[in-house]
Design a protein around this motif. Sequence first.
Motif, PDB file in Angstrom:
ATOM      1  N   THR A  56      67.661  43.238   9.488  1.00 18.27           N
ATOM      2  CA  THR A  56      67.581  42.462   8.256  1.00 18.27           C
ATOM      3  C   THR A  56      66.281  42.817   7.560  1.00 18.27           C
ATOM      4  O   THR A  56      65.264  43.062   8.205  1.00 18.27           O
ATOM      5  CB  THR A  56      67.642  40.939   8.527  1.00 18.27           C
ATOM      6  OG1 THR A  56      66.605  40.588   9.440  1.00 18.27           O
ATOM      7  CG2 THR A  56      68.985  40.542   9.125  1.00 18.27           C
ATOM      8  N   THR A  57      66.331  42.878   6.250  1.00 21.05           N
ATOM      9  CA  THR A  57      65.145  43.229   5.472  1.00 21.05           C
ATOM     10  C   THR A  57      64.761  42.077   4.561  1.00 21.05           C
ATOM     11  O   THR A  57      65.609  41.281   4.146  1.00 21.05           O
ATOM     12  CB  THR A  57      65.408  44.501   4.634  1.00 21.05           C
ATOM     13  OG1 THR A  57      66.535  44.283   3.778  1.00 21.05           O
ATOM     14  CG2 THR A  57      65.684  45.706   5.537  1.00 21.05           C
ATOM     15  N   SER A  58      63.467  42.018   4.276  1.00 22.70           N
ATOM     16  CA  SER A  58      62.982  40.953   3.399  1.00 22.70           C
ATOM     17  C   SER A  58      61.770  41.431   2.614  1.00 22.70           C
ATOM     18  O   SER A  58      61.115  42.403   2.979  1.00 22.70           O
ATOM     19  CB  SER A  58      62.619  39.711   4.214  1.00 22.70           C
ATOM     20  OG  SER A  58      61.571  40.005   5.115  1.00 22.70           O
ATOM     21  N   THR A  62      61.522  36.633   1.906  1.00 24.81           N
ATOM     22  CA  THR A  62      62.781  36.336   1.218  1.00 24.81           C
ATOM     23  C   THR A  62      63.755  37.466   1.511  1.00 24.81           C
ATOM     24  O   THR A  62      63.450  38.631   1.237  1.00 24.81           O
ATOM     25  CB  THR A  62      62.564  36.211  -0.308  1.00 24.81           C
ATOM     26  OG1 THR A  62      61.642  35.142  -0.560  1.00 24.81           O
ATOM     27  CG2 THR A  62      63.875  35.941  -1.029  1.00 24.81           C
ATOM     28  N   ALA A  63      64.913  37.113   2.062  1.00 27.42           N
ATOM     29  CA  ALA A  63      65.898  38.122   2.433  1.00 27.42           C
ATOM     30  C   ALA A  63      66.341  38.947   1.228  1.00 27.42           C
ATOM     31  O   ALA A  63      66.537  38.417   0.133  1.00 27.42           O
ATOM     32  CB  ALA A  63      67.110  37.456   3.064  1.00 27.42           C
ATOM     33  N   ILE A  64      66.483  40.254   1.440  1.00 26.70           N
ATOM     34  CA  ILE A  64      67.009  41.152   0.413  1.00 26.70           C
ATOM     35  C   ILE A  64      68.529  41.068   0.489  1.00 26.70           C
ATOM     36  O   ILE A  64      69.121  41.344   1.538  1.00 26.70           O
ATOM     37  CB  ILE A  64      66.548  42.607   0.654  1.00 26.70           C
ATOM     38  CG1 ILE A  64      65.022  42.704   0.586  1.00 26.70           C
ATOM     39  CG2 ILE A  64      67.211  43.551  -0.328  1.00 26.70           C
ATOM     40  CD1 ILE A  64      64.466  44.074   0.955  1.00 26.70           C
ATOM     41  N   SER A  68      70.988  44.087   4.770  1.00 23.97           N
ATOM     42  CA  SER A  68      71.191  44.064   6.223  1.00 23.97           C
ATOM     43  C   SER A  68      72.191  45.146   6.610  1.00 23.97           C
ATOM     44  O   SER A  68      73.110  45.440   5.859  1.00 23.97           O
ATOM     45  CB  SER A  68      71.738  42.706   6.670  1.00 23.97           C
ATOM     46  OG  SER A  68      70.783  41.705   6.430  1.00 23.97           O
ATOM     47  N   ASN A  90      65.767  42.208  -4.725  1.00 23.14           N
ATOM     48  CA  ASN A  90      65.149  43.457  -4.274  1.00 23.14           C
ATOM     49  C   ASN A  90      64.024  43.941  -5.186  1.00 23.14           C
ATOM     50  O   ASN A  90      63.629  45.094  -5.107  1.00 23.14           O
ATOM     51  CB  ASN A  90      66.214  44.545  -4.125  1.00 23.14           C
ATOM     52  CG  ASN A  90      67.018  44.795  -5.381  1.00 23.14           C
ATOM     53  OD1 ASN A  90      67.142  43.936  -6.245  1.00 23.14           O
ATOM     54  ND2 ASN A  90      67.586  45.973  -5.479  1.00 23.14           N
TER      55      ASN A  90
END
Length: 121
Positions: A56-58, A62-64, A68, A90
């Motif tokens: 998971t990326t953020s 805050t999650a992008i 994921s 993003n």
Amino acid sequence: MALPVNHPFNEVVVDTTAASVVTAIAGVTRAPFRGRIVEVGTIIGSVVSTADATVTTSINATAITGGSFVITQSGSAIGDLDNAVPTAANNVVEGDLIKFVMSGSGTAGGHVYCYAVVRPA
């Protein structure tokens, strides 16, 4: 061979390394300028064992959205590339923290090269 995507010359790839695909291991880097992340991905440095690992990326915690993806254990090999194309949340400004967090039951995987492609705004 034709490239599948024509990338602008002003895109920048920022990168980091995570120690492995084990749950809660993370890689972090910073945004070099104001822009938009157009791709996130990983390249594994060793075979992944036990199970798949979800990345998971953020940005600043805050999650992008759409950022994921799964590093698949079955048939994994050194150099496997997995990636995602974010759809929202993003945008970055200079100095923002871009984070890649591993989760799932995957083990090993060696070092994981994590990258984000940033396009200036």
